[in-house]
Design a protein around this motif. Sequence first.
Motif, PDB file in Angstrom:
ATOM      1  N   GLY A  67       0.796  -1.210   0.000  1.00 52.07           N
ATOM      2  CA  GLY A  67       0.000   0.000   0.000  1.00 52.07           C
ATOM      3  C   GLY A  67       0.829   1.261   0.000  1.00 52.07           C
ATOM      4  O   GLY A  67       2.052   1.237  -0.224  1.00 52.07           O
ATOM      5  N   VAL A  71      -3.707   4.187   1.398  1.00 54.34           N
ATOM      6  CA  VAL A  71      -4.479   2.965   1.228  1.00 54.34           C
ATOM      7  C   VAL A  71      -3.555   1.758   1.328  1.00 54.34           C
ATOM      8  O   VAL A  71      -2.386   1.830   0.928  1.00 54.34           O
ATOM      9  N   GLY A 102      -8.472   2.543   3.789  1.00 54.08           N
ATOM     10  CA  GLY A 102      -8.150   3.854   3.250  1.00 54.08           C
ATOM     11  C   GLY A 102      -8.111   4.883   4.359  1.00 54.08           C
ATOM     12  O   GLY A 102      -8.925   4.819   5.301  1.00 54.08           O
ATOM     13  N   SER A 108     -10.497   6.986   8.638  1.00 57.90           N
ATOM     14  CA  SER A 108     -10.067   5.723   8.049  1.00 57.90           C
ATOM     15  C   SER A 108     -11.284   4.819   7.868  1.00 57.90           C
ATOM     16  O   SER A 108     -12.192   4.795   8.707  1.00 57.90           O
TER      17      SER A 108
END
Length: 567
Positions: A67, A71, A102, A108
């Motif tokens: 990531g 993300v 994310g 989040s």
Amino acid sequence: MRPFPKDPHPKINTRLLALFFSLLSLPLFAQDGGMYARFGLDTEMHYSTMQETKGFYSGSYLTGSVGTRFVDLSLRFEELSHPLPGREAERGWGLPFVALTGRYEGVSLTLGDVYEQFGSGLLLRAYEDRALGIDNSIRGARLAYAYRDAFSLKVLGGQQRNHFDRGWRLFAQDRGSLYGADAEIAPLSFFQKGENTDPLSLRIGGSYVLKHEAEDEISRVMNGTLYRLRQPVNVSAWSARLSLSQNDWNVYAEYARKGDDPSVLNGFVYRPGSAVMLTASYLWRHSSLFLGVRRAENFDFRSERTAGDNDLKVNFLRPFTRQHTYRLAAFYAYATQPLGEWSFQADFATKFPKGTPLGGRYGLSMRASASVVRGTKKEPVSPDGQGTPTASDLIGTNGLESSFFGLGDPLFHDFDLEVTKKFSRSYTMSLSYLNQSYNRLAIEGHAGADPVINSHIFVYEGKHKLSPKVTLRTELQYFMSREAEGDWLFGLVECALAPHFVFSISDLWNAGVTKEHFYMGSVAWSGEAHRLQLSYGKTVDGVNCSGGVCRYMPATRGLYLTYSVAL
């Protein structure tokens, strides 16, 4: 994640090897552009030489994540087609954990499997403990928001994991679901400005959890007539907490309450559950003091009313007993009794600096702790008001009456003293004494001729630094008791050759009844991100505990191999 039938002649699993080498290449291409990739492998293998379980057993966990700062995708592959003895309920293989998260500006969002804890975990704690076979992650979604260190909000919903019973489906259609929310605010932080060397911190929080579960076919016979038990489809629980601290002291209080939640563990009794805890800690100069008390009544909270062992637990009652690492000190470790207990704990630690009369040239440290656990005082209530009711008589009733401050039978106590003294640059010694009482009948539900086991435990540990690269550690432990299997002795010698090797040999000997030895020899190698350990010997059957949560593990004998890597 479909369970496999047990194969008496297992072969090397090609699925695990293929996934291992594919993840091994991730760090090679995912380091630029703000991206990252990492993976880890943990595997444990055992070749049993016992006649009852002779054969090969293994468990492997392969984790990976990739990531950016905004993300990431995380997953875990598990290969438990032939789990180690005592862990048969975990049999299966697949991808039980997949999560896409994310993040942006304090917000989040996670879709997939999540681990979460509200407050101290008194109301909700989804976590993993492989040693105990616990993984109650929640598959669904979680939304979280945090404003600096002043305010946080979490909302989640989904279904808990129960080993591999979902197969390859997203959810198990025959199980229920959980929904929850948690908020915490630090109101004083909005008024504090600039640097404050001694800030007063006040944090107030609250949580709510809803369990949704369809009714089961449960019935009982009364006066010759068969009645079907009506069960609540929705069970609500809430909690409130407060933490106040300043510099070297802290006070924490939390109260939780759960609605009627009949289950197999409480005998399908209709009675609210509750838990309250209060802790205080203080640090001054070279000393520290911790005091804690907790009461729990009918507070075993699970997302499935017929679940047993450690399956599908929603919450976590932190232990108010000292968590020992020495083998014989933890021989009869206490398991939290959520259906009814009063727990009290005090822990004091101090250090006498070098140059003082007791500290001498290198200093001396001392720790004293005490834990006392009693049951709650409960009076079963007969539905017809006559005689002493049996467990079957209480099904579908409110079950019992109890007073909040009433104390029941003693369950456990642990009083111990530990002194550690450094005598030279190369030698440090630690001596411990423990006095324990363990009510095996109340805690484990069986006892034989000795319902209560009383013991005196003596521990010596010595650390010898023989050279800059060679360290020798020795342990001698003595467990003295007139109950159960009597006295036990444990000895260990461990030699560390920095920076890669550790050799050890130990023996656990029952000097009371069986006269049996449980020896173990091992060699461990570690280098950079890798660790490998090979052992041979046998273990004694018994209860393995961690954080007040316990499980029974059978005796084993043979070859053990563990390997882990994190890149």
